[in-house]
Design a protein around this motif. Structure first.
Motif, PDB file in Angstrom:
ATOM      1  N   VAL A 184       0.832  -1.210   0.000  1.00 34.00           N
ATOM      2  CA  VAL A 184       0.000   0.000   0.000  1.00 34.00           C
ATOM      3  C   VAL A 184       0.860   1.250   0.000  1.00 34.00           C
ATOM      4  O   VAL A 184       1.997   1.246   0.493  1.00 34.00           O
ATOM      5  N   GLY A 185       0.308   2.327  -0.536  1.00 31.99           N
ATOM      6  CA  GLY A 185       0.943   3.633  -0.484  1.00 31.99           C
ATOM      7  C   GLY A 185       0.352   4.462   0.645  1.00 31.99           C
ATOM      8  O   GLY A 185      -0.742   4.172   1.143  1.00 31.99           O
ATOM      9  N   ASP A 186       1.031   5.509   1.016  1.00 33.96           N
ATOM     10  CA  ASP A 186       0.574   6.321   2.148  1.00 33.96           C
ATOM     11  C   ASP A 186      -0.768   6.999   1.869  1.00 33.96           C
ATOM     12  O   ASP A 186      -1.517   7.305   2.806  1.00 33.96           O
ATOM     13  N   ASP A 187      -1.084   7.234   0.606  1.00 33.75           N
ATOM     14  CA  ASP A 187      -2.313   7.957   0.278  1.00 33.75           C
ATOM     15  C   ASP A 187      -3.491   7.034  -0.052  1.00 33.75           C
ATOM     16  O   ASP A 187      -4.592   7.507  -0.372  1.00 33.75           O
ATOM     17  N   ASP A 188      -3.251   5.742   0.019  1.00 33.55           N
ATOM     18  CA  ASP A 188      -4.337   4.803  -0.279  1.00 33.55           C
ATOM     19  C   ASP A 188      -5.347   4.779   0.872  1.00 33.55           C
ATOM     20  O   ASP A 188      -5.094   5.293   1.967  1.00 33.55           O
TER      21      ASP A 188
END
Length: 824
Positions: A765-769
């Motif tokens: 996952v990315g931080d903005d997901d």
């Protein structure tokens, strides 16, 4: 009792023939088939009637049951027909009579019925003892001049009477009213047409014998069905007219009504031979089964003024989408054109021009025979009138001769001798009354004689000139058109093709939920507001007792998905095909959407829109519960059947756990239920076919199983999100998972145990997901990924979702940041 043998002719043995059984059966079957074809099932090209219809009309004609008479019991008409002409049982005769009276079956009904003759709902007619009938005026045009030797007659079935082999038919009935029937090895299905158009085309053919079918189509636009509705496109009609065979698409006429809050689709005209009640039932069944969404009510408001079926839509329903689904499943029907008819007693498929040409040929024969008959009668009458005129000119002498004769026979002979009268003239003069010798009577006879002479000249002109005969046919056709033609009912609409549903459905992110009891639904993602981690969430599905959520995933309504199951099958799914429902709704039966076997559950979902099925460097990397891993080129998944295809060959006791898309340059991280993780280069796993099992990816302890797989890159700044069954989880930077060889034990990823439970998912996952987590009891929570702390490996993590007692996390779905950005 006498023991003597009966007398046997001496030549009986000579009359016995030896035949092969197969040859006799073949010939007998051919004879039977031709009997059915010619005697029952196929119409004659000349009058467009089958024998049963022709005999019904002729029996009514003979009984005087015409349009000017009163109605007569149908049982009486059927009895007359059966007793004199058609010995095949009363039921088929009455069925034929009923159809000729139905204005929804015949474009121009040939019978004027009184009583219940059935309905467009498929209701049967009342018994024949209750209904009454008489000939419709247009039916009499089929029998006009039948008494003038216009057609050949044949003996009836018992040689007691004679019946016409064909009717004179003043208009092309086969095209006008159509016909359908099934014979042995063949069938006919001629659509009905507009009378005015057919007559115009017939006249054009008479005037221009070398015209083409396309020329005739300038007049005959296409079939004209009694129930009106629409024909979609003209190409199919053109093919049917040019070849005698084709398929015509019919579409119901409907419109949309709105009361300001919601729309209603109102159907006002149905395709030909569409059963209205069956249509309503099928639409209702599809609504109940979840195949048709957005409909709240369905009513049949039809009355004697016409059809009116009202379909009320939900307030937020997409009217265009519902229209599209109705067109695909219910509002269109195909009419298979087979212009098969009897020509000189033999079945033949005919083009539009050939049909009209055969009719013109028939009418030429009818008019010629009628003219010959009328000419004979006119000449006979002229002969008599000529004798009467001679007698009037010599009245005194004629009276004197008759007075002097001993009797009538002597008077006749004297007149014949004195004035060169024929026998007929002499007979007529002897029977004349003295009152006919007045000057007024003489003037009338002279006037009649002039009229008859002129008629003789006209009839001789018709018989002596082909063009004059054709002009008579045209004039009579124009009279029929003037009296009976009406406006066209069936309209043409252009075939714009089927509009794709995704063009009609707004693109939005949704949450799709599937339960163990095989219920499925989708809910707009915006329904679930983002919450802080650790909350209980809200109800996301109202489950039946004993049912539990098995899968949850996020996707756009326009996404085309590959759904992989734990049994190693893969299915395709368009998200908009999943019914949209409220978050508290149970859902619809998944069997209507996915052909899953009992106990089969979706374990992984891959969006196929971004896949290049022709690329040779794109793979689907799969991991099984027992630790096997396999890569297969995406090209092998480009053609998935509706019943699914095999994605991986599983050994007994194994199940497919997860699937990721890779391109040959990724690392693969496998996470186990016991909290272990291993990272290795995907190149360590060679590409294999769909039927392969794969190779060992992780060396699991005896009780451990794979929970999920994540694809990461060498310089990946994302995190590995691990979630456990009791609602705990953590994020750890991908870099903390060192790469090693496949089939190793791996490293500790998260601490499991009584608090956390087993791992249920691992995702990069990315931080903005954002994250959607759903419990087996139907609770759901949506939160930003950055709500979850980033920690090291081998930790317990934090509470993500407050899972109730007896409940557990059933599914985790990551909503990528670029999805959310795209919606905004």
């Amino acid at each position: 009792m006498s023991s003597e043998s009966p007398d046997v002719p001496d030549d009986v043995a000579d009359r016995v023939k030896n035949v092969r059984v197969d040859e006799e059966m073949e010939q007998s079957y051919i004879d039977y088939a031709m009997s059915v074809i010619a005697g029952r099932a196929l119409p004659d090209v000349r009058d467009g009637l089958k024998p049963v219809h022709r005999r019904i009309l002729y029996a009514m004609h003979e009984s005087g049951v015409t349009s000017g008479s009163g109605h007569r019991k149908s049982s009486n008409i059927v009895g007359d027909t059966m007793g004199d002409y058609h010995p095949h049982g009363d039921s088929p005769i009455y069925d034929a009579l009923v159809r000729m009276a139905q204005d929804f079956s015949m474009r121009y009904p040939l019978v004027d019925g009184q009583g219940n003759f059935g309905s467009v709902d498929g209701d049967p007619a009342a018994a024949m003892r209750y209904t009454e009938a008489r000939m419709a005026p247009i039916a009499e045009e089929l029998l006009t001049d039948i008494e003038k030797d216009t057609v050949a007659f044949q003996a009836n079935y018992d040689d007691r009477l004679t019946e016409p082999a064909v009717l004179p038919s003043s208009f092309p009935n086969l095209l006008v009213n159509g016909s359908s029937g099934i014979a042995v090895g063949m069938s006919t299905n001629v659509p009905p047409h507009n009378l005015g158009e057919v007559i115009d085309a017939t006249i054009h053919l008479i005037d221009t014998p070398d015209c083409t079918v396309l020329d005739l189509m300038e007049y005959v636009k296409g079939p004209d069905f009694p129930t009106a509705a629409n024909i979609v496109g003209r190409a199919d009609v053109k093919q049917a007219y040019q070849t005698g065979r084709g398929r015509v698409r019919m579409r119901a006429e409907y419109h949309v009504e709105s009361n300001g809050r919601r729309d209603s689709i109102v159907i006002t005209e149905l395709p030909y031979q569409q059963n209205k009640s069956t249509l309503v039932e099928r639409i209702a069944d599809d609504v109940r089964d979840g195949k048709l969404e957005g409909i709240t009510d369905l009513r049949d408001e039809s009355d004697r003024n016409g059809v009116r079926i009202v379909i009320d839509l939900k307030q937020k329903a997409n009217t265009d989408v519902v229209e599209n689904r109705l067109l695909e499943s219910h509002l269109e029907k195909t009419f298979s054109v087979i212009n098969l008819a009897l020509v000189d007693g033999e079945p033949k498929v005919l083009t539009l021009k050939e049909l009209l040409a055969e009719y013109v040929s028939h009418r030429k024969e009818v008019v010629r025979r009628r003219s010959e008959h009328d000419l004979g009668e006119a000449e006979d009458r002229a002969h008599i009138l000529d004798g009467r005129l001679t007698a009037l000119e010599n009245a005194d002498e004629v009276v004197e001769l008759i007075q002097d004769a001993e009797d009538r026979d002597a008077a006749k002979e004297t007149l014949k001798s004195a004035f060169d009268f024929s026998q007929d003239q002499a007979d007529h003069i002897v029977r004349m009354q003295l009152g006919s010798l007045t000057s007024m009577e003489a003037a009338d006879i002279e006037s009649e004689y002039e009229d008859v002479t002129a008629r003789i000249e006209r009839l001789e002109e018709i018989l002596g000139s082909e063009q004059e005969l054709l002009d008579v046919i045209k004039d009579e056709l124009r009279e029929i058109k003037t009296q009976y033609a009406d406006e066209r009912r069936t309209s043409f609409i252009e075939d714009t093709g089927t509009v794709a549903d995704e063009d009609l459905i707004p693109e939005e992110d949704t949450v799709v939920v599937l339960s163990e009891g095989d219920y499925i639904k989708r809910v707009p993602a915006e329904t679930f507001d983002a919450q802080h981690r650790g909350g209980k969430g809200i109800i996301g599905s109202d489950l039946k007792d004993g049912d539990r959520v098995s899968t949850v995933f996020t996707a756009s309504t326009h996404d085309y998905l590959l759904c992989f199951t734990d049994q190693g099958q893969v299915y395709r799914l368009k998200v908009y095909q999943v019914p949209e429902m409220s978050r508290t709704a149970r859902g619809t039966s998944a069997v209507n959407i996915l052909d899953l076997d009992d106990g089969e559950e979706i374990s992984a979902v891959v969006t196929a829109d971004d896949l290049d099925f022709k690329a040779d460097d794109e793979y689907l990397t799969m991991a099984t519960r027992n630790g096997y891993v396999k890569r297969t080129s995406v090209g092998e998944f480009g053609n998935i059947l509706s019943t699914g295809i095999i994605a991986i060959d599983l050994e007994d006791g194994d199940a497919l756990a997860d699937v990721e898309v890779t391109d040959g340059s990724h690392d693969v991280i496998l996470g186990s239920e016991a909290g272990m993780a291993i990272r290795f280069d995907e190149g360590d796993v060679r590409a294999m076919g769909r039927n392969a099992r794969g190779v060992r990816g992780m060396d699991l302890d005896a009780a451990d199983r794979i929970a999920g797989v994540a694809a990461v890159e060498s310089e990946d700044d994302r995190s590995l999100l691990t979630v456990t069954e009791f609602g705990y989880g953590k994020r750890t930077r991908v870099g903390e998972y060192r790469s090693q060889s496949r089939n190793g034990k791996g490293l500790v990823d998260i601490k499991t145990g009584d608090r956390n439970g087993d791992v249920v998912s691992v995702d990069a996952v990315g931080d903005d997901d954002s994250l959607v987590v759903m419990s087996a009891d139907g609770q759901i929570i949506q939160m930003p990924v950055d709500e979850i702390s980033t920690v090291g490996r081998n930790t317990k993590g934090v509470n993500i979702m407050a899972v109730g007692s007896g409940d557990e996390v059933a599914g985790v779905s990551v909503r990528a940041a670029d999805q959310a950005d795209g919606e905004e």
